[in-house]
Write an enzyme that holds these catalytic residues in place. Structure first.
Site, PDB file in Angstrom:
ATOM      1  N   HIS A 132      26.172  33.875 -35.209  1.00 33.28           N
ATOM      2  CA  HIS A 132      25.305  33.963 -33.706  1.00 33.28           C
ATOM      3  C   HIS A 132      24.219  32.286 -33.277  1.00 33.28           C
ATOM      4  O   HIS A 132      24.142  32.195 -32.317  1.00 33.28           O
ATOM      5  CB  HIS A 132      24.695  34.837 -33.800  1.00 33.28           C
ATOM      6  CG  HIS A 132      25.229  36.100 -34.097  1.00 33.28           C
ATOM      7  ND1 HIS A 132      26.605  36.340 -32.968  1.00 33.28           N
ATOM      8  CD2 HIS A 132      25.366  37.336 -34.140  1.00 33.28           C
ATOM      9  CE1 HIS A 132      27.704  37.685 -32.912  1.00 33.28           C
ATOM     10  NE2 HIS A 132      26.645  37.644 -34.090  1.00 33.28           N
TER      11      HIS A 132
HETATM   12 ZN   LIG Z   1      28.783  40.738 -36.338  1.00 25.73          ZN
END
Ligand SMILES: [Zn+2]
Length: 390
Positions: A132
């Site tokens: 992320h």
């Molecule tokens: Zn995840």
């Protein structure tokens, strides 16, 4: 060329610790490493500690002002700059944050280098997969994006086609963003639908930009998807795009948070299906990437029950000695689990769902089935852009 697999491991990666209230408890890494040892898998691989990623490597993906902000938060956590996603609930600042994040990134970069040089055919960094992290911000428990950095390092070394396959329950948004306009990198993410889960991206219509249109593939699965649907979706999308793209290296992310016990998401996948996808990734690396395979960890918040078993299986698969699902877990490891967590560890390397089966896409689909709808949406959005039939 050695056929041996490398396991990237430096005990210090367990310092990636956002604190006692945070779901990403680093005990998951320590327990995975000790389960790998308890199963004897560390005798089947070469255990290697790579150097931390230096600034010039981090800059392959991350902005310089962001790296400076991480260093500042690392030296003085109270001064973390939330405009960079640091000092937030998801990514609290902690002392030494820069150093340990760079160490984890270095293991993935080192894995990629070893595979490309031919020092190892496969390399695993289960501490990595921090997919992320964005070029200019921390996000979703991720500070530096080791997966994107490993890929960027391969490109720097002259690799022309890298495929990234991400089966974490969350969309691999940071890796997709890093290579959004780069046709040399194919990113494929299978995840829970963005309508019901962080980071609310990963719609099938996200397919890449400019010269790279068709280089991002997103399969957004409905909450509740279980083993048969998850495996069906994987096999309905991933092999065809890899066959067409012909990667020189395959990088995979094996977040264990697809599991039905995971507290943060809503798929219903078993350990046995996770292992089946690991085996499939290994086979795809051999079929389409000359065997060159970098396998990373990722999310996973059932830190005792699921993560250690899932990633020990991953090490076994990469080592060429897959652990039989029925294997009884050595008692010594369960004692360690109890001593460290006051929880009872699992007894076997299976959830009892073995062998897992699924219906293949080629046999036809059901327009009313929600998994099939997700597969069709992904194929329709991207397959024609790659010259494939939707
Ligand atoms: Zn995840």
């Amino acid at each position: 060329m050695s056929g041996r697999a490398q396991l990237m491991w430096d005990e210090a990666v367990t310092g990636y610790d956002f604190g006692p209230e945070h779901p990403m408890d680093p005990v998951r890494l320590a327990l995975t490493r000790s389960l790998v040892g308890a199963l004897g898998l560390d005798r089947e691989v070469e255990v290697v500690a790579a150097r931390p990623a230096g600034d010039s490597t981090l800059r392959l993906v991350h902005r310089e002002d962001y790296i400076d902000a991480v260093k500042a938060a690392s030296a003085d956590p109270g001064a973390a700059d939330v405009s960079y996603g640091l000092g937030t609930i998801d990514d609290p600042a902690f002392a030494g944050m820069h150093e340990v994040s760079a160490l984890i990134a270095g293991q993935s970069v080192g894995a990629a280098e070893a595979v490309w040089r031919g020092d190892a055919l496969h390399a695993v960094n289960f501490a990595g997969g921090l997919h992320h992290a964005m070029p200019g911000a921390a996000s979703g428990f991720c500070v530096y994006n080791d997966a994107a950095l490993a890929i960027a390092r391969l490109l720097e070394l002259g690799v022309e086609r890298v495929a990234y396959v991400d089966v974490d329950v969350h969309h691999g948004d940071g890796v997709q963003a890093a290579f959004w306009e780069d046709p040399r990198v194919l990113t494929v993410s299978l995840h829970e639908h963005p309508a019901t889960l962080f980071p609310q991206t990963g719609w099938p219509e996200e397919t890449g930009a400019d010269r790279a249109e068709g280089s991002a593939v997103n399969v957004a699965l409905p909450a509740g998807t279980g083993d048969a649907g998850w495996l069906r979706a994987f096999h309905a999308v991933v092999p065809e795009v890899l066959a067409e793209f012909r990667p020189q290296v395959l990088v995979t992310q094996h977040g264990a948070d697809t599991h039905f016990e995971d507290p943060l998401a809503h798929l219903a996948v078993s350990l046995d299906a996770q292992r089946a996808v690991q085996v499939a990734c290994h086979e795809l690396a051999h079929e389409y990437a000359g065997g060159r395979w970098v396998a990373l960890g990722g999310g996973g918040y059932a830190v005792v029950e699921v993560v250690p078993r899932s990633w020990a299986h991953l090490v076994g698969v990469a080592a060429g000695r897959p652990v039989e699902p029925e294997t009884v877990i050595p008692e010594g490891w369960r004692q360690e689990v109890y001593a460290r967590t006051r929880q009872l560890g699992p007894m076997r390397m299976t959830d009892g769902r073995w062998p897992v089966s699924y219906a293949s896409w080629e046999a036809g689909y059901d327009p009313a089935d929600r998994v099939d709808q997700a597969v069709r949406a992904a194929r329709r959005a991207v397959f024609p852009l790659r010259g494939l039939l939707p």
